[in-house]
Design a protein around this motif. Structure first.
Motif, PDB file in Angstrom:
ATOM      1  N   GLY A  64       0.004   2.474   2.109  1.00 58.34           N
ATOM      2  CA  GLY A  64       0.805   3.299   3.000  1.00 58.34           C
ATOM      3  C   GLY A  64       2.300   3.030   2.987  1.00 58.34           C
ATOM      4  N   LEU A  65       2.711   1.855   2.542  1.00 54.84           N
ATOM      5  CA  LEU A  65       4.139   1.552   2.502  1.00 54.84           C
ATOM      6  C   LEU A  65       4.778   2.141   1.250  1.00 54.84           C
ATOM      7  CD1 LEU A  65       4.181  -2.191   3.634  1.00 54.84           C
ATOM      8  CD2 LEU A  65       4.970  -0.206   4.932  1.00 54.84           C
ATOM      9  N   ALA A  66       6.010   2.565   1.390  1.00 48.72           N
ATOM     10  CA  ALA A  66       6.748   3.099   0.244  1.00 48.72           C
ATOM     11  C   ALA A  66       6.961   2.003  -0.794  1.00 48.72           C
ATOM     12  CB  ALA A  66       8.102   3.638   0.715  1.00 48.72           C
ATOM     13  N   ASN A  67       6.986   2.366  -2.065  1.00 47.88           N
ATOM     14  CA  ASN A  67       7.264   1.451  -3.175  1.00 47.88           C
ATOM     15  C   ASN A  67       6.345   0.232  -3.179  1.00 47.88           C
ATOM     16  OD1 ASN A  67       9.397   3.142  -3.970  1.00 47.88           O
ATOM     17  ND2 ASN A  67      10.809   2.083  -2.618  1.00 47.88           N
ATOM     18  N   THR A  68       5.094   0.425  -2.794  1.00 45.09           N
ATOM     19  CA  THR A  68       4.144  -0.675  -2.681  1.00 45.09           C
ATOM     20  C   THR A  68       2.874  -0.354  -3.462  1.00 45.09           C
ATOM     21  OG1 THR A  68       5.002  -1.239  -0.506  1.00 45.09           O
ATOM     22  CG2 THR A  68       2.825  -2.081  -1.039  1.00 45.09           C
ATOM     23  N   SER A  69       2.338  -1.370  -4.122  1.00 43.32           N
ATOM     24  CA  SER A  69       1.072  -1.254  -4.846  1.00 43.32           C
ATOM     25  C   SER A  69       0.062  -2.202  -4.219  1.00 43.32           C
ATOM     26  CB  SER A  69       1.251  -1.630  -6.322  1.00 43.32           C
ATOM     27  OG  SER A  69       2.146  -0.747  -6.948  1.00 43.32           O
ATOM     28  N   LEU A  70      -1.219  -1.881  -4.357  1.00 45.60           N
ATOM     29  CA  LEU A  70      -2.303  -2.691  -3.811  1.00 45.60           C
ATOM     30  C   LEU A  70      -3.164  -3.233  -4.941  1.00 45.60           C
ATOM     31  CD1 LEU A  70      -4.197  -3.671  -1.468  1.00 45.60           C
ATOM     32  CD2 LEU A  70      -5.339  -1.450  -1.679  1.00 45.60           C
ATOM     33  N   ILE A  71      -3.454  -4.528  -4.872  1.00 46.45           N
ATOM     34  CA  ILE A  71      -4.475  -5.134  -5.719  1.00 46.45           C
ATOM     35  C   ILE A  71      -5.533  -5.661  -4.759  1.00 46.45           C
ATOM     36  CG2 ILE A  71      -5.058  -6.918  -7.398  1.00 46.45           C
ATOM     37  CD1 ILE A  71      -2.136  -6.815  -8.337  1.00 46.45           C
ATOM     38  N   ALA A  72      -6.723  -5.058  -4.776  1.00 47.02           N
ATOM     39  CA  ALA A  72      -7.817  -5.447  -3.896  1.00 47.02           C
ATOM     40  C   ALA A  72      -8.853  -6.187  -4.725  1.00 47.02           C
ATOM     41  CB  ALA A  72      -8.443  -4.221  -3.247  1.00 47.02           C
ATOM     42  N   VAL A  73      -9.287  -7.350  -4.242  1.00 50.18           N
ATOM     43  CA  VAL A  73     -10.270  -8.155  -4.962  1.00 50.18           C
ATOM     44  C   VAL A  73     -11.629  -7.965  -4.305  1.00 50.18           C
ATOM     45  CG1 VAL A  73     -10.838 -10.418  -5.887  1.00 50.18           C
ATOM     46  CG2 VAL A  73      -8.438  -9.783  -5.548  1.00 50.18           C
ATOM     47  N   ASP A  74     -12.511  -7.283  -5.026  1.00 48.69           N
ATOM     48  CA  ASP A  74     -13.848  -6.926  -4.555  1.00 48.69           C
ATOM     49  C   ASP A  74     -14.723  -8.171  -4.423  1.00 48.69           C
ATOM     50  OD1 ASP A  74     -15.864  -5.175  -3.812  1.00 48.69           O
ATOM     51  OD2 ASP A  74     -16.353  -4.562  -5.845  1.00 48.69           O
ATOM     52  N   GLN A  92      -0.640   2.109  -9.900  1.00 48.59           N
ATOM     53  CA  GLN A  92      -1.736   2.582  -9.052  1.00 48.59           C
ATOM     54  C   GLN A  92      -2.487   1.395  -8.462  1.00 48.59           C
ATOM     55  OE1 GLN A  92      -3.687   4.861 -12.039  1.00 48.59           O
ATOM     56  NE2 GLN A  92      -5.066   3.232 -12.604  1.00 48.59           N
ATOM     57  N   THR A  93      -3.374   1.683  -7.529  1.00 50.16           N
ATOM     58  CA  THR A  93      -4.196   0.654  -6.916  1.00 50.16           C
ATOM     59  C   THR A  93      -5.110   0.030  -7.962  1.00 50.16           C
ATOM     60  OG1 THR A  93      -4.134   1.730  -4.756  1.00 50.16           O
ATOM     61  CG2 THR A  93      -6.005   0.281  -5.185  1.00 50.16           C
ATOM     62  N   ILE A  94      -5.267  -1.282  -7.876  1.00 49.89           N
ATOM     63  CA  ILE A  94      -6.193  -1.995  -8.752  1.00 49.89           C
ATOM     64  C   ILE A  94      -7.316  -2.542  -7.892  1.00 49.89           C
ATOM     65  CG2 ILE A  94      -6.495  -4.004 -10.252  1.00 49.89           C
ATOM     66  CD1 ILE A  94      -3.522  -3.676 -11.028  1.00 49.89           C
ATOM     67  N   ALA A  95      -8.549  -2.195  -8.220  1.00 48.07           N
ATOM     68  CA  ALA A  95      -9.720  -2.780  -7.576  1.00 48.07           C
ATOM     69  C   ALA A  95     -10.285  -3.779  -8.575  1.00 48.07           C
ATOM     70  CB  ALA A  95     -10.745  -1.713  -7.218  1.00 48.07           C
ATOM     71  N   ALA A  96     -10.004  -5.055  -8.350  1.00 45.34           N
ATOM     72  CA  ALA A  96     -10.354  -6.112  -9.295  1.00 45.34           C
ATOM     73  C   ALA A  96     -11.660  -6.794  -8.909  1.00 45.34           C
ATOM     74  CB  ALA A  96      -9.229  -7.140  -9.340  1.00 45.34           C
ATOM     75  N   ALA A  97     -12.334  -7.307  -9.902  1.00 46.19           N
ATOM     76  CA  ALA A  97     -13.578  -8.036  -9.669  1.00 46.19           C
ATOM     77  C   ALA A  97     -13.291  -9.397  -9.051  1.00 46.19           C
ATOM     78  CB  ALA A  97     -14.322  -8.215 -10.978  1.00 46.19           C
ATOM     79  N   GLY A  98     -14.106  -9.773  -8.084  1.00 46.90           N
ATOM     80  CA  GLY A  98     -14.032 -11.114  -7.531  1.00 46.90           C
ATOM     81  C   GLY A  98     -14.721 -12.087  -8.463  1.00 46.90           C
TER      82      GLY A  98
END
Length: 145
Positions: free
Chosen positions: A49-59, A90-96
């Protein structure tokens, strides 16, 4: 044990969020899906939701400090960004990472999709004996028991 909300949580303040325009700083939010200190929804909202921000989520990960993590999928984009490169587009959904002596992780609740979103509105606990969607790691000395 009684949990008491600190009174400072309700102090009046005049502070406001900064404007989110092109001058908003470039940032990356790293969020583990099962982090007990920062609920996933808060990290996801900030990262998307923040401008100029990317997300890396670790599943299927529960640690709070996700960097350095020890996988190329998480560490490489962060290192590239910190060394002057571009943040992920883009958003990265990474493996735990699996637990010691294991080769895969297991889904404790609804899996994350490629946008790091849970496929349903209210995530549900799942069968913890089923390997996760991004679960299998082919390297390492682990053995499944």
């Amino acid at each position: 044990m009684t949990i008491v909300t600190p009174p400072c949580a309700f102090w009046p303040t005049e502070s406001r969020m900064p404007a989110q325009d092109e001058s908003f700083p470039e940032t990356i939010v790293l969020q583990s899906e099962l982090d007990s200190m920062t609920p996933f929804e808060q990290g996801w909202t900030a990262g998307t939701g923040l401008a100029n921000t990317s997300l890396i989520a670790v599943d299927n990960e529960s640690i709070h400090g996700v960097f350095p993590y020890g996988t190329k999928e998480v560490d490489r984009p962060v290192l590239d960004f910190l060394l002057g490169g571009d943040r992920p587009a883009q958003t990265i959904a990474a493996a735990g990472k699996p637990l010691p002596l294991k080769r895969s992780t297991y889904e404790p609740w609804t899996p994350l999709d490629e946008n790091a979103e849970h496929a349903i509105e209210a995530p549900l606990f799942t069968d913890p004996s089923i390997p996760g969607k991004r679960a299998v790691h082919t390297t390492g000395e682990g053995t499944d028991k």
